[in-house]
Design a protein around this motif. Structure first.
Motif, PDB file in Angstrom:
ATOM      1  N   UNK A 221      46.729  73.246 -26.605  1.00  0.00           N
ATOM      2  CA  UNK A 221      45.789  73.075 -27.442  1.00  0.00           C
ATOM      3  C   UNK A 221      45.831  73.387 -28.915  1.00  0.00           C
ATOM      4  N   UNK A 222      46.266  74.686 -28.775  1.00  0.00           N
ATOM      5  CA  UNK A 222      46.182  75.378 -30.052  1.00  0.00           C
ATOM      6  C   UNK A 222      47.453  74.808 -30.938  1.00  0.00           C
ATOM      7  N   UNK A 223      48.641  74.565 -30.410  1.00  0.00           N
ATOM      8  CA  UNK A 223      49.783  73.996 -31.010  1.00  0.00           C
ATOM      9  C   UNK A 223      49.613  72.521 -31.411  1.00  0.00           C
ATOM     10  N   UNK A 224      48.769  71.741 -30.283  1.00  0.00           N
ATOM     11  CA  UNK A 224      48.520  70.418 -30.723  1.00  0.00           C
ATOM     12  C   UNK A 224      47.753  70.205 -31.962  1.00  0.00           C
ATOM     13  N   UNK A 225      46.570  71.020 -32.152  1.00  0.00           N
ATOM     14  CA  UNK A 225      45.679  71.020 -33.210  1.00  0.00           C
ATOM     15  C   UNK A 225      46.041  71.692 -34.406  1.00  0.00           C
ATOM     16  N   UNK A 226      47.066  72.715 -34.136  1.00  0.00           N
ATOM     17  CA  UNK A 226      47.581  73.261 -35.449  1.00  0.00           C
ATOM     18  C   UNK A 226      48.641  72.186 -36.180  1.00  0.00           C
ATOM     19  N   UNK A 227      49.429  71.367 -35.340  1.00  0.00           N
ATOM     20  CA  UNK A 227      50.189  70.361 -35.909  1.00  0.00           C
ATOM     21  C   UNK A 227      49.247  69.197 -36.442  1.00  0.00           C
ATOM     22  N   UNK A 228      48.218  68.792 -35.850  1.00  0.00           N
ATOM     23  CA  UNK A 228      47.586  67.746 -36.503  1.00  0.00           C
ATOM     24  C   UNK A 228      47.006  68.092 -37.762  1.00  0.00           C
ATOM     25  N   UNK A 229      46.055  69.361 -37.791  1.00  0.00           N
ATOM     26  CA  UNK A 229      45.366  69.891 -39.006  1.00  0.00           C
ATOM     27  C   UNK A 229      46.210  70.104 -39.873  1.00  0.00           C
TER      28      UNK A 229
END
Length: 600
Positions: A221-229
């Motif tokens: 979740x952290x990796x996905x959100x970091x990429x999107x943001x």
């Protein structure tokens, strides 16, 4: 680390407070019908290229007069303007892309709000800022009171995440508003991640974070959100070109919805696994945060669908406010914070500060009127002398104010502590250790309003046996290498059992230390009210337990001395009896010899 966290938290809250006061100075843009304004158009959600098509345009708008129509594309020249509220006196720069594909700069003259729009704007303003003040205060109190818990630190930041959103909306066009406009989405995403972390690590004595799937879930979740943001921020700042293959806005909405639903589900799992006070406390968190994040989820769903009716947003924000009020009630009522202590300290330091200011001011005034100095150096020396006198008197003033505040506003605290002190003072006159322990258990239960407590005393083989208890399900003994005993031997001080993952044994473990030796342990259960033990209660229990431990040791030594004296007396009596038997034996031998002589 705790001190650094508190410093950063205080600086953050101070910054938010200053920015909040600045934003509040522009309240007429939301409350005054002669100032509050609207754009006069509605834009669709950005597409894959980040373009926003006009879905509705008022015929009275200056844009309509310039030839712009629904279906054309608009872009704010200052991208942060798309988030804030305008005044009627402003001119807003836009870029108009017509159906022919040509781009032209245009100026927007905002329109006055209709009566219905003004009422909705006023309601939203009040609801937004009430929520902001509540979350700011809650974040500060939680962060300071539970600075030792990473889970609570994350939750404090979740509370504070509401305020950057307010600054993006209500600050005027400025560098600060631009910064928060670009960062509030990133900050919001961080709050979702922190809420997921809180859900996985709370409560501290039985978190789900130790399970492999939980760690993998958080990392993914952290990796996905970091990429999107990161991609969205770079795109918003113009560092990279929009990409057709990544529709940033829909993915951001979907990610937020997924994290919110997952976090509430995880808290629900923790609630099902818990029992007693823990279950009740988790129930409040699940209910309040579940309602709030359900509203956030619906808001993201509306943004994803491009359907944003004004009345729906106002209802949703009001429900979020009510949910936060319920959460604060649950926090104050169920042990996350003890608000009584915060009020006590606030009263003490407010009164002390007022007294010092009055004393200093009156002294300065009196000196200025009664004494006249010719040189500036003499004035400075006198001011320094007055300041030194105030500093030297601080300790006495603090002691006096503490005493008066406790007696006046928190009399029941003082009475409970005095009853405990009176019992400890009488403890020296008990002669039976069993009765002393029984009465001490009763005194602790009454003082702390605890569900029970238990006394364990050390044995010659190193084990600790249960000697007296009112705590339900107290184990009959603690092995000499029990984790709790190891912690107590290591620190020689009180241990908060829940933070060590052993809440089944109670809330507090207080050692009885005698000559650097762990002689006994007092286990204290949770308070019946569900609140945490205040620092003054913990200190009173620590002191009382140490004193009772000394009295028990004194009784034990006295019993050994009496036993030793009895054994010595018995030994002396046996020695006398032995001597008497020896004399009688000697007499018998003499008699037998005389009889032998007569017979011969």
């Amino acid at each position: 680390m705790t001190r650094l966290w508190k410093t950063v938290l205080l600086a953050q809250v101070l910054l938010y407070g200053v920015l909040g006061l600045w934003a509040l100075s522009y309240a007429p843009r939301s409350l005054d019908r002669t100032v509050a304004a609207r754009t006069g158009f509605t834009l669709e959600a950005p597409g894959a290229q980040g373009q926003r098509r006009i879905s509705a345009l008022s015929p009275t708008s200056s844009l309509y007069a310039a030839g712009i129509r629904s279906g054309d594309f608009l872009t704010y020249q200052r991208s942060a303007d798309q988030d804030r509220f305008f005044g009627q006196e402003e001119k807003i720069g836009l870029l108009w892309t017509s159906a022919t594909g040509l781009t032209h700069p245009v100026l927007l003259q905002p329109l006055p709000l209709s009566e219905q729009e003004l009422q909705v704007r006023r309601v939203d303003y009040i609801v937004f800022w009430l929520t902001g003040f509540i979350t700011l205060g809650a974040g500060l109190l939680i962060g300071l009171q539970r600075a030792d818990s990473r889970s609570m630190r994350a939750f404090a930041q979740v509370m504070l995440a509401w305020n950057p959103w307010l600054f993006a909306f209500y600050l005027p066009a400025s560098a600060a508003q631009t910064l928060f406009s670009h960062l509030h989405a990133l900050y919001g995403a961080s709050s979702y991640i922190l809420f997921l972390y809180f859900a996985l690590t709370y409560p501290g004595d039985a978190p789900l974070s130790g399970r492999p799937w939980a760690l993998r879930l958080f990392i993914a979740t952290f990796a996905g959100e970091a990429f999107i943001q990161g991609f969205g921020l770079a795109q918003g700042l113009g560092w990279i070109e929009p990409a057709n293959w990544l529709p940033h806005i829909p993915i951001r909405f979907l990610m937020a919805m997924t994290i919110a639903a997952t976090s509430v589900w995880i808290l629900g799992l923790s609630w099902r696994r818990s029992a007693g006070v823990q279950r009740e406390r988790l129930g409040w968190v699940v209910l309040s945060m579940g309602i709030a994040y359900t509203c956030y989820l619906l808001g993201n769903l509306e943004g994803l669908m491009g359907w944003t009716p004004v009345w729906m947003g106002s209802i949703r924000h009001t429900i979020v406010l009510i949910a936060h009020i319920a959460l604060i009630y649950g926090i104050l009522r169920h042990r996350i914070l003890d608000f009584g202590l915060a009020v006590n300290r606030a009263l003490v330091y407010t009164i002390i500060s007022s007294i010092l200011l009055v004393v200093f001011g009156v002294t300065e005034f009196a000196v200025d009127k009664l004494l006249h100095f010719q040189s500036r150096q003499q004035n400075i020396a006198l001011d320094a002398l007055v300041a030194l006198a105030v500093i030297l008197s601080f300790h006495r003033i603090q002691h006096f104010v503490n005493h008066r505040v406790d007696h006046t506003f928190f009399h029941h605290w003082h009475e409970a502590a005095q009853r405990m002190r009176n019992f400890v003072a009488r403890a020296a006159h008990f002669t039976d250790p069993g009765i002393l322990q029984s009465r001490f258990v009763q005194a602790v239960d009454e003082f702390g309003e605890a569900i029970g407590c238990a006394i364990y005393l050390g044995q010659d083989n190193g084990e600790f046996l249960l000697s007296q208890a009112s705590l339900p399900r107290s184990p009959p003994q603690l092995g000499k290498d029990h984790e709790l005993l190891v912690e107590l031997r290591l620190h020689h001080d009180l241990v908060r059992i829940g933070e060590c993952g052993m809440s089944q044994y109670g809330d507090l473990a207080i050692p009885m230390i005698l000559r650097d030796r762990l002689a006994g342990v007092l286990l204290v259960g949770a308070r019946r009210s569900g609140k945490l033990y205040r620092p003054d209660q913990v200190e009173e229990l620590r002191h009382s337990t140490h004193r009772i431990g000394l009295h028990l040791e004194s009784l034990r030594v006295h019993a050994l001395e009496e036993e030793n004296a009895a054994m010595q007396a018995k030994q002396t009596a046996m020695a006398l009896e032995c001597l008497q038997l020896q004399l009688e034996n000697a007499n018998l031998r003499l008699s037998m010899r005389s009889m032998d002589k007569h017979s011969s």
